[in-house]
Design an enzyme around this catalytic site. Structure first.
Site, PDB file in Angstrom:
ATOM      1  N   LYS A   1       0.818  -1.225   0.000  1.00  0.00           N
ATOM      2  CA  LYS A   1       0.000   0.000   0.000  1.00  0.00           C
ATOM      3  C   LYS A   1       0.847   1.270   0.000  1.00  0.00           C
ATOM      4  CE  LYS A   1      -2.242  -1.099   3.798  1.00  0.00           C
ATOM      5  NZ  LYS A   1      -1.869  -2.503   3.998  1.00  0.00           N
ATOM      6  N   THR A   2       1.818   1.326   0.908  1.00  0.00           N
ATOM      7  CA  THR A   2       2.596   2.561   1.045  1.00  0.00           C
ATOM      8  C   THR A   2       3.384   2.855  -0.226  1.00  0.00           C
ATOM      9  OG1 THR A   2       2.770   2.306   3.445  1.00  0.00           O
ATOM     10  CG2 THR A   2       4.407   3.703   2.381  1.00  0.00           C
TER      11      THR A   2
ATOM     12  N   GLU B   1      -3.713   6.035   1.225  1.00  0.00           N
ATOM     13  CA  GLU B   1      -3.450   4.659   1.629  1.00  0.00           C
ATOM     14  C   GLU B   1      -4.623   4.202   2.493  1.00  0.00           C
ATOM     15  OE1 GLU B   1      -0.161   2.174   4.242  1.00  0.00           O
ATOM     16  OE2 GLU B   1       0.468   3.973   3.159  1.00  0.00           O
TER      17      GLU B   1
END
Length: 463
Positions: free
Chosen positions: A127-128, A171
């Site tokens: 995600k990041t 995110e």
């Protein structure tokens, strides 16, 4: 539990006073700044001084250190992080006084309604990095996005920015179903695996949560998903809305990589969308998993009308997010890197990528994150942690948990031949110091404070 049935919308208005409990957190500090810019009077509290707290104070936002009921003052409502529980004095104090308490995700979700495009990036891992890649792309396209990332991005010098364009990039975490408070117009699903099993019952429960996340997209929105991931495919089985699929190499997917080549461990490839070349990408981050992350970010950009040349420019300038295979320095000829991987799937991607790099040995210092994850995914951790040439195991990082399971990193060490168990971080540093040789790759890995072991190793080298 929230103590109110009130709609947070009626509170996110100029003149209202918000108290943010845990204001220094990675998604709370940007929230504070966004609310402040809207004319909401913002105050808050945090357990520690930090650069984020210092920055908020520079904007005129009052921050108390430590949690106490008296910190609430005359606030109209409270927003808290998921890490702050009902027995926190500020939460219990608000309940006693009848002050509404909302979750951080509810506030972000409400703010998303103000943007034409809400790009929400989810997945068990990646995600990041993918959110950071998307940020680079939208910045290169001069779309002036608002951004919220669960990590630090060098481009922003932080994990967030407050933009004035029509797009918010966020995110989106599944833990405690936080992302179900969001309002995505583009919902990205990178992968779906069993994780956060202190909250979810099992993989099927995780898949159900991601399914609900995908269903949040409006009729004119998009779901972007990884066709190569079995969890994502199961999550979206019989899904009635259109799905824009990306794949490493499957030509029948909407988006895939073509003409992939590698130079010094770094990939170059064309991004093909529906049979046509959309962009050519030269990545400055290694690993097949980062090719997939780039395909996900590019798919979302394509759907939101970003030209391919902005994808090329944005990704060419991306060198990784903080704590994602981040180079920290060198010690006695060994390269020292840090990575946030804390799930078996993330470990697999990290160590497979590390094997493609020209190092003689991989020395991995791993700190498991939470007792429940270590216990429930124990055999998966044993399998992945058997891959490094040398494994150093720090004790489990408790995070939000108590050790009711009686588990220790020593249990992992007992199953992995040749591994070294270190009950303290200082022992990890000492062990790395004794092991390091020229040509080694030293990895400090985990979502807790294992990075300090590597930083202390490098600090000693300069003392």
């Amino acid at each position: 539990m929230n103590n109110t049935s009130a709609d947070i919308f009626s509170y996110l208005k100029p003149g209202k006073r918000a108290h943010l409990a845990g204001i220094g957190g990675v998604s709370m500090s940007p929230l504070a700044e966004v609310l402040h810019s809207m004319g909401v009077a913002v105050q808050g509290s945090d357990m520690h001084e930090s650069p984020a707290v210092e920055h908020l104070r520079s904007l005129g936002i009052s921050v108390s250190i430590g949690h106490a009921a008296e910190n609430l003052g005359d606030c109209d409502f409270v927003i808290r992080t998921a890490a702050i529980h009902d027995d926190n004095p500020e939460i219990s104090g608000a309940v006693t006084r009848g002050i509404p308490v909302f979750e951080r995700a509810q506030a972000w979700g409400e703010l998303m309604k103000g943007y034409q495009n809400a790009l929400c990036i989810s997945g068990t891992h990646g995600k990041t990095t993918t959110t950071s890649m998307a940020t680079h792309i939208f910045m290169a396209a001069q779309r002036d996005p608002t951004v919220m990332i669960g990590g630090t991005l060098e481009l922003l010098h932080s994990g967030y920015r407050v933009g004035h364009g029509d797009t918010i990039i966020a995110e989106s975490c599944e833990y405690c179903n936080s992302f179900l408070s969001f309002f995505p117009t583009v919902a990205v699903i990178l992968n779906v695996e069993a994780d956060h099993l202190d909250f979810f019952r099992d993989l099927a429960d995780v898949e159900h949560s991601f399914r609900r996340f995908a269903e949040l997209t409006p009729a004119n929105g998009y779901v972007v998903a990884n066709r190569d991931d079995s969890g994502a495919r199961e999550t979206l089985k019989d899904f009635t809305k259109p799905v824009f699929w990306f794949s490493f190499s499957e030509e029948s997917a909407d988006c895939h990589a073509e003409n992939l080549t590698w130079a010094d461990g770094l990939p170059s490839f064309d991004i093909s969308i529906r049979g046509k070349r959309y962009a050519h990408v030269d990545l400055n981050v290694a690993g097949n998993h980062n090719v997939m992350n780039a395909l996900a970010a590019a798919s979302a950009a394509y759907l939101l009308g970003v030209p391919g040349d902005a994808v090329e420019r944005g990704l060419s300038l991306f060198h990784g997010a903080g704590r994602r295979f981040e180079k920290k320095g060198e010690y006695h000829g060994a390269a020292v890197y840090d990575d946030y991987a804390h799930h078996p799937g993330e470990l697999h991607a990290l160590l497979a990528m590390a094997r493609t790099l020209p190092y003689q040995r991989i020395i991995c210092a791993f700190q498991p994150h939470t007792y429940s994850r270590t216990y429930k995914l124990f055999n998966d951790f044993v399998r992945e942690l058997s891959e490094p040439d040398v494994l150093v195991l720090a004790e489990i990082y408790a995070a939000r948990e108590q050790n009711d399971l009686g588990i220790s990193s020593a249990d992992l060490a007992a199953r992995i031949p040749g591994s070294i168990y270190c009950p303290t971080l200082s022992r990890v540093t000492e062990t790395l110091r004794s092991l390091a040789k020229p040509g080694d790759l030293i990895l400090t890995v985990g979502a807790g404070d294992i990075y300090k072991a590597g930083e202390n190793l490098l600090k000693e080298d300069h003392d």
